[in-house]
Design a protein around this motif. Sequence first.
Motif, short mmCIF file in Angstrom:
data_model
loop_
_atom_site.label_atom_id
_atom_site.label_comp_id
_atom_site.label_asym_id
_atom_site.label_seq_id
_atom_site.Cartn_x
_atom_site.Cartn_y
_atom_site.Cartn_z
N PHE A 12 0.84 -1.21 0.00
CA PHE A 12 0.00 0.00 0.00
C PHE A 12 0.87 1.25 0.00
CE2 PHE A 12 -2.04 3.40 2.44
CZ PHE A 12 -3.17 3.62 1.65
N LEU A 13 1.97 1.23 0.77
CA LEU A 13 2.87 2.39 0.81
C LEU A 13 3.46 2.67 -0.56
CD1 LEU A 13 4.43 4.55 2.40
CD2 LEU A 13 6.16 2.80 2.90
N ILE A 14 3.87 1.62 -1.28
CA ILE A 14 4.43 1.81 -2.62
C ILE A 14 3.37 2.37 -3.56
CG2 ILE A 14 5.44 0.62 -4.59
CD1 ILE A 14 6.62 -1.40 -2.61
N LEU A 15 2.19 1.78 -3.53
CA LEU A 15 1.11 2.24 -4.40
C LEU A 15 0.74 3.69 -4.11
CD1 LEU A 15 -0.96 1.48 -6.59
CD2 LEU A 15 -2.50 0.76 -4.75
N TYR A 16 0.61 4.02 -2.84
CA TYR A 16 0.24 5.38 -2.46
C TYR A 16 1.33 6.39 -2.85
CZ TYR A 16 -0.55 9.44 0.55
OH TYR A 16 -0.71 10.71 1.02
N ALA A 17 2.59 6.03 -2.59
CA ALA A 17 3.68 6.98 -2.81
C ALA A 17 3.83 7.37 -4.27
CB ALA A 17 4.99 6.40 -2.29
#
Length: 373
Positions: free
Chosen positions: A25-30
Amino acid sequence: MRAANIFHLGNKELRSLLRDPVMLFLILYAFTYAVYIASAAMPETLHKAPIAIVDEDRSPLSTRIIDAFYPPYFLSPALISRSEMDARMDAGLDTFAVNIPPGFQRDVLAGRSPTIQLNVDATRMSQAFVGSGYIQTIIGTEISSFLQGYRANPPPPVELALRARFNPQLNKSWFGAVMKVIDNVTMLSIILTGAALIREREHGTVEHLLVMPVTPFEIMAGKVWAMALVVLAATAGSLVFVVQGLLAVPIQGSILLFLAGSALHLFATTSLGIFLGTLARSMPQFGLLVMLILIPLQILSGSVTPRESMPDAVQFAMMAAPNTHFVILAQAILYRGAGLAVVWPQFVTLVLIGASLFGLSLARFRKTLAAMA
């Protein structure tokens, strides 16, 4: 077998990452929503600034000045009395308050130099700084146009021909989107590699690696290439689908050349992530270390403010940071369409910095594994 070990250890890191929904999720959001927010949150030069005008002259010239303020730069002016001016600004209703004195048109036509009072709420720093110049230009333009109907004005001896290159619309959203991608490359590469190492320590899988016929170099190289590949793929997708597609930001140079520079930068920052992972004993400690390292790297690298505006000592010290050279080559390629003939010094410097950080991290990683054995 060394190359095969590195490949299989990297695959293990990728499978471990796929089972971590928080990191995914962090990768997708960033690289999606965060990039969009950075672009949309960058304010225009002046956008819907609240302004109030005290018209004590009530002349055709003052009416012309009032009509010159309109959206999108300013909200429609609020016509107020002089007694309301300070109270409205104290209440935060107006950023600008203009007071046109009585007899203003008469004094202008008589050749005198009347004064218009401009009050500015300087707590709204960005609007206050830019808006003051806008207001001065608008009033000066309207007065000059008004006087042309009464007397001829000599043409100015010098005419400024302004040509804005690379961003002719002076659109700050272009800058915000690309710089967010650049900053997230550094942030995610450090976090992913350091978190992968700490996760193995917390889950007890490091001990499994110690009894396997693999070397610390192979373990570290596997983490570096796997996490770098993830960030590189996310960067390419963000540039193509979010920056170019959704935000319609024109990329001037070669994306492949930029990704090649990103790979060299990732070689350095993933090594730095492993080094921080060996220093931290838990994920909270690692988070604090990342904050201490990442924020200065990003702020002082030139991605937020120009390096030329920083003290000479800071500029010299930041030449040892990979971010500085990555920002230079990224801006040159993506904004100005530079080729390898222009950015090769940054490529060479990133190779040297990456090799140094990799060697330092490997030495620290070996020491950590030896202490656990």
